[in-house]
Design an enzyme around this catalytic site. Structure first.
Site, PDB file in Angstrom:
ATOM      1  N   PHE A  47       6.224   2.446  -8.638  1.00  0.00           N
ATOM      2  CA  PHE A  47       5.057   2.312  -7.768  1.00  0.00           C
ATOM      3  C   PHE A  47       4.733   3.585  -6.996  1.00  0.00           C
ATOM      4  CE2 PHE A  47       6.572  -2.155  -8.222  1.00  0.00           C
ATOM      5  CZ  PHE A  47       5.572  -2.520  -9.107  1.00  0.00           C
ATOM      6  N   ILE A  48       5.602   4.566  -7.099  1.00  0.00           N
ATOM      7  CA  ILE A  48       5.296   5.833  -6.424  1.00  0.00           C
ATOM      8  C   ILE A  48       4.052   6.474  -7.039  1.00  0.00           C
ATOM      9  CG2 ILE A  48       6.768   7.303  -7.869  1.00  0.00           C
ATOM     10  CD1 ILE A  48       6.175   7.575  -4.057  1.00  0.00           C
ATOM     11  N   HIS A  62       8.837  -1.163 -14.568  1.00  0.00           N
ATOM     12  CA  HIS A  62       9.959  -1.367 -13.645  1.00  0.00           C
ATOM     13  C   HIS A  62      11.210  -0.663 -14.158  1.00  0.00           C
ATOM     14  CE1 HIS A  62       7.308  -4.727 -12.453  1.00  0.00           C
ATOM     15  NE2 HIS A  62       7.951  -4.754 -11.320  1.00  0.00           N
ATOM     16  N   ALA A  83       0.854  -1.185   0.000  1.00  0.00           N
ATOM     17  CA  ALA A  83       0.000   0.000   0.000  1.00  0.00           C
ATOM     18  C   ALA A  83       0.891   1.237   0.000  1.00  0.00           C
ATOM     19  CB  ALA A  83      -0.911  -0.013   1.224  1.00  0.00           C
ATOM     20  N   GLU A  84       1.181   1.730  -1.188  1.00  0.00           N
ATOM     21  CA  GLU A  84       2.135   2.838  -1.301  1.00  0.00           C
ATOM     22  C   GLU A  84       1.613   4.139  -0.717  1.00  0.00           C
ATOM     23  OE1 GLU A  84       1.678   0.541  -3.549  1.00  0.00           O
ATOM     24  OE2 GLU A  84       3.683  -0.302  -3.773  1.00  0.00           O
ATOM     25  N   GLN A  95       9.258  -0.394  -3.833  1.00  0.00           N
ATOM     26  CA  GLN A  95       9.953  -1.577  -4.348  1.00  0.00           C
ATOM     27  C   GLN A  95      10.584  -1.254  -5.709  1.00  0.00           C
ATOM     28  OE1 GLN A  95       7.939  -5.665  -4.506  1.00  0.00           O
ATOM     29  NE2 GLN A  95       9.062  -5.605  -2.593  1.00  0.00           N
ATOM     30  N   PHE A  96       9.865  -0.500  -6.505  1.00  0.00           N
ATOM     31  CA  PHE A  96      10.411   0.090  -7.728  1.00  0.00           C
ATOM     32  C   PHE A  96       9.887   1.523  -7.761  1.00  0.00           C
ATOM     33  CE2 PHE A  96      10.836  -4.342  -8.652  1.00  0.00           C
ATOM     34  CZ  PHE A  96      11.886  -4.463  -9.552  1.00  0.00           C
TER      35      PHE A  96
END
Ligand SMILES: Cc1ncc(C[n+]2csc(CCOP(=O)(O)OP(=O)(O)O)c2C)c(N)n1
Ligand SMILES: Cc1ncc(C[n+]2csc(CCOP(=O)(O)OP(=O)(O)O)c2C)c(N)n1
Ligand SMILES: [Mg+2]
Ligand SMILES: [Mg+2]
Lengths: 321, 355, 321, 355
Positions: free
Chosen positions: C86-87, C127, C59-60, C82-83
């Site tokens: 995902f921001i 990614h 859950a970003e 994580q990458f």
């Protein structure tokens, strides 16, 4: 032809698109019986019904995400953000799902996202943003920003018919302030630049609400002949029109209401510095909002937004170069 | 609108007998074998350096995608996730195209533009997933919304993992589907882990319990039994088509490989792996097939031969032309409209429906 | 001093900051016992425990939002995406909550957000992104992008100590490819540019992984003396160093791995076109990734990412101007 | 972890008597009067063109913010929403500072940088809201997380509306709070509408029902009774401090004015407004005070005088200096660390706690 405000022209464009094509539907918060926060869809609920004028839950990611789903099976959703600022909450769906679908898998996503944007009326840090540059930096999205009622209607219709995701920037400060003649019925305004005023000593390159600021600032600038180029579309960007303006005028002021760093204006300046270099007769000057949130209180807000005076000053300085 | 949540495993046996023919049951096994075989082949190609990037598989979870996709009709629409290769096969995507996809070849479904199971063949009614989990829940809800608005008797289905349920889009999709009563089926593939994170660090209460609080049923099924997954999905589809709204199906299973090829999943207790190995979904369906008198050896041989041929085909195909790398960013206005096709998978729909 | 990879230097910086200040904690997916997708926090769980090395749900938005809350009551959270891609799912909390807090209400938000970014290894469209320009265009966030192990450690420590939200871009393609001497213990690398190589005929201005591409491309460029300026920090942007490079070299190539429109490189070019104009002896040349998602397959990916050859060619062309 | 959800209105009477002194009960009335009076004053300043932008109020909902904030201790931390002015007053924010805030004056809490109730005075332990709803749920959860990590006996509280529950951040906050068992109180201010949208278009099932599915209790209280809201919050705080985790409190109320000053809320049936007018929270608490023998006229006069003085003060203050518009984008490294203060509101905590 009828005389309309910018706001009325948006409504007219949307209504026309919906009458012409029953695949077109609108989705957003309070757009149904209430007619939308700015009344763009006033009367739509009565004309088109609840299914095509859909009041949604307060969920921006869902608005974009479900619109994508509906689009790929044949609808043509037009999403309204209540304010452009709230697109931050639907950012991922727009940028990652809608923007990349065609490139990755050959599936076009025919959605239009309406973003009421811009400052000038004490909307404060969350109701005044001009987020277009984020989407210019997200491949696969078209980004348009009309400045006149005629273009507002024509670009909205063109955007809805365009098979790609189109981010439609509508500047709130133009809604009721700008009036103009608008052709009847359906027509499309191309996603390319427009010379708002011819000129040869200096070119002001801009879009959206700032077109009016630029026109006013340069109406009578000590007799100088000032071109105003209204970009209208940011993606695709009409590079040829920009370079032609540089060739004609050799001096350029770029006006952008967004925060200056990495703004649309930065891209235009970079383009000119690379491909218009030989035609330049002076620094590529920029007028934009400094990098701060848009403050609420009028004296603070007026201090940061590009004003007629700031544009005048920038032009004068460059003309004297 | 408030329907109470039931977690009792759906008792499939009776209904299944009614809906699955002998050939259907063999079909379920065939697709599971095909999925496992293709992923094993892809893994060995990965080890040979022929699959760029990373590699994810659905080893041990074959019943979830195969069972659910089997219950869908050609006119339904699917968003298939990264452990659900079987669903693509059921829709009719060719093994060679899948292996080409993994290897980034021109003949892959995305022509090398995306990798892994990040694809969907729109000609067979599938939208390819994005990495951001579980974004596709909203896309599936949106397709279902269009079906409902147009009064079509179709539904949409998507899978997603236990980890994905923590993200906001899970909630927005559940809420939207509930409030609009959409014909959508959400298959929660609970494989006990999200990468290294066990479910206890992901939620305090099993998300299947939440369905009721969104106004529709949630139920749990044995995710290692393709017939149970099939039956739950079939029933959910019936509800959807009848206008009774969404269903959340939790398929309880176990990720038997690491998150991706590089992960040795040392964080998973070996007893847990052993326990689940005994419940292998293919073993289970194979036993059923044997009991039905099917020559399973022959079936396996047939599947193996198909995969070998597909690998040969894929390996002989070219890489994409670098000159095309910037093509197709936008769809031309005057080009033909492209939509999700009408489906043409031979197993898009089990035999009883056609009857 | 020890020789370390870029990845090890990030770990070392993070570990040093955590040892020095117990308010520092790390949050992210799979960063605990597993040590993170790239093993940056390998061993941290054992040293600092589950509370300070917090495995989070997937859950970003929550990662950023809870970090903001923890920060304003005195913790110093370091969030790992994580990458970097995902921001997009935590965009709103970063841009609207973290970025605007101090300006609006005088409350600093001491969080650091680590974004493993960049392409070059078939990560595909989700990614491989370089999203720094989005955050440069979001006032109130600092954005840094170290290129060497020494700077990676020093800028991470400086970022954690900085009372403002800092977006820390760590290029994945440097993780194990780049090695260098790294000082022991705690030190800070300033948020300003660094001359990676002196030169006087042409300046290549760049940051992150592209610093190495630029150095390699210009190592032996037909005897030309090529300066390489490593920006290191994008917000604040070291405008003086950029303008000084223009003064010295008069010719500039800007290299940026991000999609070209409205990228960091566009801002640098715009700055030079405005304030370095008089020192220019040729067009401001840009090398960047064209505006498409980053494709997965190696030949496609190599075709879009800026390569040593493309940089060479751009430099040669400009030198010949 | 799974706790069942109860929607039965908390029966406050017994406990309330135990925790609220005579002065507390008058205090509740005073703060509600002050909130209503300030908002009425601001509205008239708005009509005179002295309040730029838009104007939002909490008319009819005074019991929710006042009742909940009253139960919090100085060391607790709050994120106050746009219909919750009373909470700021309880924390000790001066009416003049609030009126200055509305008018965008230099003496406003944000110095004119933000407007309306978009503020929080960090000196009294409050973080100002952002517009994006309900983002502050995560910020509150984060503060609670820090308290828990440091082993502090404090909690965090935030309010949010019925509409806000549809957004992903609601879910991420609920899930995070549940899985970590955080000392946080979520007050769902169900005022029947989100702008023009009635709750039935927002959710199929009342979100208070969801708490159980996140692993903590959810309960509904009469949001027009400050003592009921107080008591529910007090009990939730006790749970939080005891390490028993979060609570979701639904305060059932009604938005008695339009969404903002421009909105005549013609979409609200007039019977609904009438029905709720009869339940006005100030009338209710006034009746209690009268029964206690309080001179309510005098109290009202005192409140009015305080507001008038505040308005005079605010109106005489300068607008912010435009030259400062770009200051304070970043906090200097060498400047003093600024954190949420320790609270100093006279009514941060009811009398019984201090005893
Ligand atoms: C929004 C988002 N954040 C992070 C990731 C990185 N990531 C990829 S898979 C994964 C775990 C997913 O777990 P789950 O949803 O349970 O699916 P599974 O892989 O177990 O099938 C993570 C964290 C992602 N894909 N999307
Ligand atoms: C994410 C987001 N989208 C849209 C809005 C615009 N908006 C402002 S208030 C409001 C309604 C909020 O309703 P609710 O949460 O019930 O709070 P209430 O105003 O009723 O107290 C909306 C849609 C917003 N503030 N935030
Ligand atoms: Mg999982
Ligand atoms: Mg409400």
């Amino acid at each position: 032809m009828a005389s309309m405000t910018y706001l009325q022209a948006i409504s007219d464009g949307l209504r026309t698109a919906m009458r012409d094509d029953e695949r077109v539907m609108v989705m957003g918060q309070d757009i149904g019986a209430f007619g939308g926060a700015f009344k763009v869809t006033d009367g739509f609920f009565e004309e088109f019904g609840a299914d095509r004028v859909m009041d949604t839950p307060l969920a921006e990611s869902a608005i974009i995400g479900t619109a994508v789903g509906a689009a790929v099976v044949g609808l043509r959703p037009v999403c309204e953000m209540q304010f452009s600022d709230f697109i931050a909450c639907g950012f991922d769906q727009l940028v990652n799902v809608a923007g990349k679908m065609l490139y990755r898998q050959g599936l076009p996503v025919n959605i239009t996202v309406r973003l009421p944007s811009g400052g000038g009326f004490s909307g404060g840090p969350f109701h005044s943003q001009n987020p277009e540059a984020w989407f210019m930096h997200a491949p696969g999205l078209k980004v348009v920003a009309p400045s006149t009622p005629e273009d507002a209607k024509g670009m909205l219709i063109a955007g809805i018919r365009d098979p790609n995701p189109v981010v439609y920037m509508e500047h709130k400060h133009l809604y009721r302030r700008v009036k103009g003649e608008v052709p009847d019925g359906a027509y499309e305004t191309p996603f390319s630049a427009r010379v708002a005023r011819e000129g040869s000593d200096l070119a002001v390159i801009t879009y959206g609400a700032m077109v009016h600021t630029a026109l006013q600032a340069t109406e009578d600038l000590d007799g100088a002949s000032v071109m105003v180029l209204d970009l209208r579309s940011l993606v695709p960007l009409d590079e040829e029109a920009i370079l032609a303006a540089v060739r004609t005028c050799s001096k350029v002021v770029i006006v952008d209401e967004a925060n200056q760093t990495c703004a649309a204006g930065a891209q235009v300046a970079a383009l000119i510095a690379e491909r218009g270099f030989e035609d330049l007769d002076g620094p590529v000057t920029r007028v934009a909002t400094p990098d701060v949130p848009i403050p609420f209180s009028p004296p603070l807000e007026q201090a940061v937004l590009p004003s007629v005076d700031r544009v005048k000053e920038a032009c004068r300085e460059l003309l004297a170069y | 609108m408030h329907t109470s949540t039931s977690r009792a495993p759906a008792d499939a046996s009776a209904d299944v007998a009614e809906h699955l023919t002998h050939d259907d049951r063999v079909g379920l096994l065939r697709y599971m074998l095909l999925m496992r075989g293709i992923e094993e082949k892809a893994m060995s190609l990965y080890r040979q350096g022929k699959v760029p990037g990373s590699f994810y598989d659905g080893y041990g979870q074959e019943a979830v995608s195969v069972g659910a996709a089997f219950a869908m009709a050609p006119e339904d629409r699917l968003c298939i996730l990264h452990r659900d290769l079987g669903a693509h096969l059921i829709r009719g995507v060719e093994p060679a195209a899948i292996l080409s996809q993994y290897m980034g070849r021109a003949a892959g479904i995305t022509g090398g533009r995306d990798g892994n199971v990040h694809f969907g063949d729109h000609r067979v009614g599938c939208v390819g997933m994005v990495s951001m989990l579980p974004d596709m829940m909203l896309v599936a809800a949106g397709m279902a919304m269009a079906f409902k608005l147009r009064g079509e008797a179709r539904c949409a289905l998507t899978w997603f993992g236990d980890g994905s349920t923590s993200r906001g889009d899970f909630h927005e999709a559940m809420n939207w589907a509930g409030v609009q009563g959409l014909p959508v089926i959400f298959v929660l593939e609970n494989n006990q882990y999200a990468y290294s994170t066990p479910t206890r660090a992901q939620f305090a209460v099993n998300p299947v319990e939440r369905a009721g609080a969104y106004g529709f049923p949630g139920l749990s099924v044995d995710g290692n039994d393709p017939e149970a997954v099939f039956e739950a999905t079939r029933a959910a589809r019936e509800r959807a088509i009848a206008g009774d709204g969404p269903t959340l199906i939790e398929a309880v299973t176990m990720r038997m490989h690491g998150h991706a090829a590089h992960d040795d999943m040392s964080y998973v207790p070996s007893e847990q792996v052993e326990e689940w190995r005994a419940k292998d979904p293919i073993d289970r369906q194979r036993a059923r097939a044997v009991a039905l008198g099917v020559d399973v050896e022959a079936l396996q041989g047939e599947v193996r031969a198909r995969i070998d041929a597909a690998a040969d085909e894929a390996l002989s195909g070219p890489m994409p032309d670098p000159a095309t790398a910037t093509d197709r960013l936008f769809h031309p206005r005057d080009a033909e409209e492209i939509l999700l096709g009408d489906g043409r998978g031979p197993w898009s729909g089990f035999a009883a429906r056609a009857a």
